[in-house]
Design an enzyme around this catalytic site. Structure first.
Site, PDB file in Angstrom:
ATOM      1  CG  ASP A   1      -1.965   1.084   1.166  1.00 15.19           C
ATOM      2  OD1 ASP A   1      -3.034   0.822   0.571  1.00 15.19           O
ATOM      3  OD2 ASP A   1      -1.732   2.177   1.702  1.00 15.19           O
ATOM      4  CB  ILE A   2       1.043   4.214  -2.234  1.00  7.84           C
ATOM      5  CG1 ILE A   2       1.292   3.349  -3.472  1.00  7.84           C
ATOM      6  CG2 ILE A   2       1.876   5.483  -2.314  1.00  7.84           C
ATOM      7  CD1 ILE A   2       0.872   4.005  -4.776  1.00  7.84           C
TER       8      ILE A   2
ATOM      9  CG  ASN B   1      -5.165  11.062  -5.093  1.00 14.48           C
ATOM     10  OD1 ASN B   1      -4.569  11.166  -6.160  1.00 14.48           O
ATOM     11  ND2 ASN B   1      -5.668   9.924  -4.667  1.00 14.48           N
TER      12      ASN B   1
ATOM     13  CD  GLU C   1      -4.779   3.931  -1.355  1.00 11.24           C
ATOM     14  OE1 GLU C   1      -4.942   4.306  -0.188  1.00 11.24           O
ATOM     15  OE2 GLU C   1      -5.689   3.929  -2.204  1.00 11.24           O
TER      16      GLU C   1
END
Length: 238
Positions: A84-85, A92, A127
């Site tokens: 997971d980023i 965003n 993500e």
């Protein structure tokens, strides 16, 4: 025995079908070939994430099921890395969704460059990414995950006028012979360690404790005891 010199060998068989109307240049065959090509491309598109080019969730489920079945046949473990980023929502919010999409493409490219040839990188959703590691025990999966984590940290996304540093948190789950575990449960196992990595500061790899390996077998221990005697209570074993 008389040989008929006028006989000719049969022409070699062709892989392409014969034209139903007997024409050398057959539009029907050309259309059939075009349809076959289009179907192959559509089949690939159904299994591919359009943004990143990685295998999509549907393909992930198919491949995961196949590898888990292979584990039950061969006895070789299958490992799963969930990635997971870190702080992706902030990316965003600050830079916009277009830069967020570039970040996803960037991470996907690093995954394809870094994982082993037998591994299957997938976009799981949002993500979050998944990497299927066939025939891979936990001890061998850990270096793959650590190498990918380091590459992401050391390779910022290059924007027009500046670079954007990214990190990722990773969790590893391993499926073993004899386990009655579904795909969803294996994902939850890897996600458990992913969330642990998040809670402990992000940009980390977390996994179950590696099993301890006893380098001396029970037979070898018995032979040593016969030679030197068993240690008495309270005696320092060294």
């Amino acid at each position: 025995m008389t040989v008929d010199s006028t006989s000719k060998p049969d022409p070699p068989e062709s892989d392409s079908p014969d034209c139903p109307v007997g024409e050398e240049d057959c539009f029907v065959i050309d259309e059939l070939a075009a349809i076959r090509q289009e179907l192959a491309e559509l089949s690939q598109a159904v299994l591919t994430d359009q943004l990143t080019g990685l295998a999509n969730y549907r393909h992930f489920c198919v491949q995961m099921e196949q590898e888990m079945e292979r584990t039950q046949r061969s006895g070789q473990p299958t490992s799963l890395i969930m990635l997971d980023i870190d702080f992706f929502k902030k990316v965003n919010d600050r830079w916009g969704h277009e830069v967020g999409n570039q970040a996803l493409i960037h991470i996907a490219g690093l995954m394809q460059q870094t994982v082993r040839r037998l591994d299957i990188p997938c976009r799981y959703g949002g993500e979050e990414f998944a990497i299927i590691l066939p025939n891979t025990p936990l001890a061998a999966a850990i270096p793959v995950a650590e190498r990918l984590r380091a590459v992401i940290e050391e390779t910022p996304l290059q924007l027009e006028q500046q670079s954007l540093s990214l990190t990722a948190s990773l969790g590893i789950g391993t499926y073993l012979l004899g386990e009655e575990v579904s795909i969803e449960e294996l994902v939850q196992r890897a996600d458990h360690y992913l969330y642990q990595a998040k809670q402990e500061g992000r940009n980390q790899v977390r996994h179950a404790e590696l099993p301890k390996v006893d380098l001396v077998s029970s037979d070898e221990k018995a032979a040593l005891f016969d030679l030197f005697g068993k240690p008495t209570e309270g005696e320092d074993d060294g």
